[in-house]
Design a protein around this motif. Sequence first.
Motif, PDB file in Angstrom:
ATOM      1  N   LEU A   1      10.495  -9.779  11.195  1.00 58.09           N
ATOM      2  CA  LEU A   1      10.552  -8.933   9.996  1.00 58.09           C
ATOM      3  C   LEU A   1      11.671  -9.391   9.072  1.00 58.09           C
ATOM      4  CD1 LEU A   1       9.368  -6.530   8.511  1.00 58.09           C
ATOM      5  CD2 LEU A   1      10.965  -5.043   9.746  1.00 58.09           C
ATOM      6  N   LEU A   2      12.794  -9.772   9.651  1.00 55.87           N
ATOM      7  CA  LEU A   2      13.889 -10.294   8.841  1.00 55.87           C
ATOM      8  C   LEU A   2      13.461 -11.572   8.133  1.00 55.87           C
ATOM      9  CD1 LEU A   2      16.846  -9.723   8.137  1.00 55.87           C
ATOM     10  CD2 LEU A   2      17.500 -11.192  10.031  1.00 55.87           C
ATOM     11  N   ARG A   3      12.710 -12.434   8.830  1.00 56.71           N
ATOM     12  CA  ARG A   3      12.192 -13.656   8.226  1.00 56.71           C
ATOM     13  C   ARG A   3      11.264 -13.315   7.057  1.00 56.71           C
ATOM     14  NH1 ARG A   3       9.817 -15.564  12.316  1.00 56.71           N
ATOM     15  NH2 ARG A   3      11.278 -17.196  12.922  1.00 56.71           N
ATOM     16  N   GLU A   4      10.371 -12.366   7.293  1.00 57.14           N
ATOM     17  CA  GLU A   4       9.407 -12.002   6.255  1.00 57.14           C
ATOM     18  C   GLU A   4      10.103 -11.514   4.992  1.00 57.14           C
ATOM     19  OE1 GLU A   4       6.199  -8.425   5.492  1.00 57.14           O
ATOM     20  OE2 GLU A   4       6.583  -9.072   7.543  1.00 57.14           O
ATOM     21  N   ARG A   5      11.071 -10.622   5.172  1.00 56.58           N
ATOM     22  CA  ARG A   5      11.731 -10.050   3.994  1.00 56.58           C
ATOM     23  C   ARG A   5      12.790 -10.983   3.407  1.00 56.58           C
ATOM     24  NH1 ARG A   5      12.177  -3.693   6.012  1.00 56.58           N
ATOM     25  NH2 ARG A   5       9.912  -3.384   6.209  1.00 56.58           N
ATOM     26  N   ALA A   6      13.437 -11.774   4.237  1.00 56.78           N
ATOM     27  CA  ALA A   6      14.414 -12.728   3.722  1.00 56.78           C
ATOM     28  C   ALA A   6      13.739 -13.850   2.961  1.00 56.78           C
ATOM     29  CB  ALA A   6      15.254 -13.297   4.860  1.00 56.78           C
ATOM     30  N   ASN A   7      12.495 -14.142   3.298  1.00 61.04           N
ATOM     31  CA  ASN A   7      11.773 -15.185   2.574  1.00 61.04           C
ATOM     32  C   ASN A   7      11.556 -14.825   1.117  1.00 61.04           C
ATOM     33  OD1 ASN A   7      11.569 -17.109   4.539  1.00 61.04           O
ATOM     34  ND2 ASN A   7       9.547 -16.507   5.246  1.00 61.04           N
ATOM     35  N   PHE A   8      11.782 -13.570   0.754  1.00 59.15           N
ATOM     36  CA  PHE A   8      11.750 -13.209  -0.655  1.00 59.15           C
ATOM     37  C   PHE A   8      12.807 -13.999  -1.418  1.00 59.15           C
ATOM     38  CE2 PHE A   8      10.081  -8.702   0.355  1.00 59.15           C
ATOM     39  CZ  PHE A   8       8.816  -9.213   0.481  1.00 59.15           C
ATOM     40  N   ASN A   9      13.767 -14.568  -0.687  1.00 57.06           N
ATOM     41  CA  ASN A   9      14.798 -15.370  -1.326  1.00 57.06           C
ATOM     42  C   ASN A   9      14.325 -16.784  -1.624  1.00 57.06           C
ATOM     43  OD1 ASN A   9      17.506 -15.899  -2.230  1.00 57.06           O
ATOM     44  ND2 ASN A   9      17.787 -17.081  -0.366  1.00 57.06           N
TER      45      ASN A   9
ATOM     46  N   VAL B   1      16.046 -18.482  13.763  1.00 58.26           N
ATOM     47  CA  VAL B   1      16.804 -18.237  12.540  1.00 58.26           C
ATOM     48  C   VAL B   1      17.034 -19.527  11.772  1.00 58.26           C
ATOM     49  CG1 VAL B   1      18.986 -17.400  11.612  1.00 58.26           C
ATOM     50  CG2 VAL B   1      17.877 -16.167  13.454  1.00 58.26           C
ATOM     51  N   MET B   2      17.258 -20.646  12.507  1.00 63.73           N
ATOM     52  CA  MET B   2      17.428 -21.930  11.839  1.00 63.73           C
ATOM     53  C   MET B   2      16.183 -22.304  11.054  1.00 63.73           C
ATOM     54  SD  MET B   2      19.274 -24.472  11.049  1.00 63.73           S
ATOM     55  CE  MET B   2      20.655 -24.666  12.180  1.00 63.73           C
ATOM     56  N   CYS B   3      15.017 -22.043  11.638  1.00 64.27           N
ATOM     57  CA  CYS B   3      13.766 -22.303  10.911  1.00 64.27           C
ATOM     58  C   CYS B   3      13.689 -21.468   9.656  1.00 64.27           C
ATOM     59  CB  CYS B   3      12.561 -22.007  11.810  1.00 64.27           C
ATOM     60  SG  CYS B   3      12.384 -23.178  13.173  1.00 64.27           S
ATOM     61  N   LEU B   4      14.137 -20.223   9.777  1.00 66.95           N
ATOM     62  CA  LEU B   4      14.140 -19.329   8.624  1.00 66.95           C
ATOM     63  C   LEU B   4      15.028 -19.865   7.529  1.00 66.95           C
ATOM     64  CD1 LEU B   4      13.882 -16.694   7.016  1.00 66.95           C
ATOM     65  CD2 LEU B   4      15.602 -15.702   8.535  1.00 66.95           C
ATOM     66  N   MET B   5      16.252 -20.310   7.897  1.00 63.57           N
ATOM     67  CA  MET B   5      17.179 -20.780   6.891  1.00 63.57           C
ATOM     68  C   MET B   5      16.712 -22.095   6.290  1.00 63.57           C
ATOM     69  SD  MET B   5      19.228 -18.342   6.768  1.00 63.57           S
ATOM     70  CE  MET B   5      20.500 -18.994   5.695  1.00 63.57           C
ATOM     71  N   CYS B   6      16.130 -22.960   7.109  1.00 64.63           N
ATOM     72  CA  CYS B   6      15.638 -24.234   6.583  1.00 64.63           C
ATOM     73  C   CYS B   6      14.497 -24.028   5.598  1.00 64.63           C
ATOM     74  CB  CYS B   6      15.169 -25.134   7.728  1.00 64.63           C
ATOM     75  SG  CYS B   6      16.531 -25.765   8.739  1.00 64.63           S
TER      76      CYS B   6
ATOM     77  N   LEU C   1      19.825  -7.263   3.282  1.00 68.90           N
ATOM     78  CA  LEU C   1      18.649  -6.536   3.737  1.00 68.90           C
ATOM     79  C   LEU C   1      18.994  -5.413   4.705  1.00 68.90           C
ATOM     80  CD1 LEU C   1      16.167  -9.491   4.239  1.00 68.90           C
ATOM     81  CD2 LEU C   1      16.136  -7.805   2.416  1.00 68.90           C
ATOM     82  N   LEU C   2      19.723  -5.730   5.763  1.00 66.76           N
ATOM     83  CA  LEU C   2      20.047  -4.699   6.758  1.00 66.76           C
ATOM     84  C   LEU C   2      20.944  -3.623   6.162  1.00 66.76           C
ATOM     85  CD1 LEU C   2      20.727  -7.015   9.834  1.00 66.76           C
ATOM     86  CD2 LEU C   2      18.599  -5.881   9.195  1.00 66.76           C
ATOM     87  N   ASN C   3      21.959  -4.036   5.429  1.00 70.36           N
ATOM     88  CA  ASN C   3      22.895  -3.073   4.861  1.00 70.36           C
ATOM     89  C   ASN C   3      22.293  -2.286   3.697  1.00 70.36           C
ATOM     90  OD1 ASN C   3      25.620  -2.126   5.275  1.00 70.36           O
ATOM     91  ND2 ASN C   3      26.107  -2.927   3.261  1.00 70.36           N
ATOM     92  N   ASN C   4      21.187  -2.767   3.166  1.00 69.57           N
ATOM     93  CA  ASN C   4      20.495  -2.057   2.083  1.00 69.57           C
ATOM     94  C   ASN C   4      19.244  -1.363   2.614  1.00 69.57           C
ATOM     95  OD1 ASN C   4      22.352  -2.720   0.118  1.00 69.57           O
ATOM     96  ND2 ASN C   4      21.308  -4.608  -0.435  1.00 69.57           N
ATOM     97  N   THR C   5      19.386  -0.762   3.782  1.00 71.24           N
ATOM     98  CA  THR C   5      18.324   0.023   4.399  1.00 71.24           C
ATOM     99  C   THR C   5      18.770   1.478   4.408  1.00 71.24           C
ATOM    100  OG1 THR C   5      17.809  -1.876   5.828  1.00 71.24           O
ATOM    101  CG2 THR C   5      16.887   0.259   6.465  1.00 71.24           C
TER     102      THR C   5
END
Length: 442
Positions: free
Chosen positions: A168-176, A10-15, A204-208
């Motif tokens: 999957l969260l990384r993939e879709r969150a990277n839209f940010n 997750v840290m890699c994702l946020m960075c 993302l999760l809450n908008n599913t």
Amino acid sequence: MNKTLFFSAVMCLMCSVANAASAPKGTEIPEYRRNSLNFIMLDVSEGDAEITSIFRQAFTEMTVPVKYNDHNVAAELRSFTLNSMDITDADHEAYATATGTKKKNGGFGKALGGLMGGTTTEFKQFGPTKKNSPVAAWKYLNQSGMAKEMFAKWFVNPQTPDELSVDLLRERANFNATQTEKVAVEGSSRGVFNQIADDAGYELLNNTFAVVTRFRYMNGQDMYDEIIEDTEIVAQYLPAQAFTAAMTAATAAAIAAKQVIGDGYVIYTTTYLYQLVWDDEVQQAVESNWNVDGFNSLDCFRLKYIGSENAYANVLGNKFAKEEAIRLATNRAMEKVLAKLERKYEVFRTRTPLTGVDPLTADIGTKECVEKGDKYEVLEKTINPKTNKVDYKRKALLEVETVGNNITDGSEEVGEDAATRTTFKGKAKNLYPGMLLRQTTK
């Protein structure tokens, strides 16, 4: 993956979304975070067997519109028959309690008596399909453990099912990772899991959503009756005055629809919308059980009922062979009901990029049921430096000036206007392509 490895991932994702400046104007349109949809078919198995078979095939082949993420679960869970559900009075009571649709005093019975010249205070006795369909949808979602299945799609990697994953969260969150303000989260005293959960989790999760849909094939008179009775089913829970207003509007719509259909046929949809719940309880439970056995043991996952809508699309048998006409109408009816759900429920409204500022344009139009005069707010994506959470600030309010004709499959009779993009009027100062539009009523 153990919890330490999860935090590292997750840290890699946020960075990956850190250290970028605000968007340069005129750059390419970025990706953005989308709502995620899981399509489920409520098969009533009524009427012509051949047409029912076409429904099923069309639904199986149906793709989630590009402005949403495809969050469909395993194929065997994506349809169920009404006849397979044993719906009891207790189920009706439980459904009414869970969804907040208990009958209100002075509602349907009193109003219906006034409209019909009688004094009845009892519910109208609808047929089993109409009466049981919303309850069956709710019961099936619970019995199948659909909420857990939808969370599993987020966290269980099908390539490594014995491990949880944030891929999957990384993939879709990277839209940010786009043309917006971003800040690094390294060194934060808050837990990394909480940071991603507060941000991508909420957005993302809450908008599913689970979208349960029933399709029916009918003529003009059938359509008239369907609109009236579907409105009665919903309006029976309203106070008398609201019931009367709803029925008056429904009658006008039913008459208009019957006139448009004439001697033809339509695909009519009734759709029930449920939202996946991501709150503090779920977040803490997942964080504390970040392994497959722990995840499988959780029973805190649930879906929240949002509401329902109806829509129809003409079967253009004069232009296409029967099977193709029904397939196209089925897809078009689905697009229409999603558009109506967006209009009706703010929580379901999607965002779409502004594609130009001179003129103001976006790649939406007739396919999304956009209408001249519709209002859209322009949102600029930012990150709160105190919470590291994505936020959206309203920068302008636009109004649809011309509606683009973006229906290209022939599923509906539309004009021959060559413009495929919708144009807007409003103040364009400080706006740039990539800013997000969201429909609004204020």
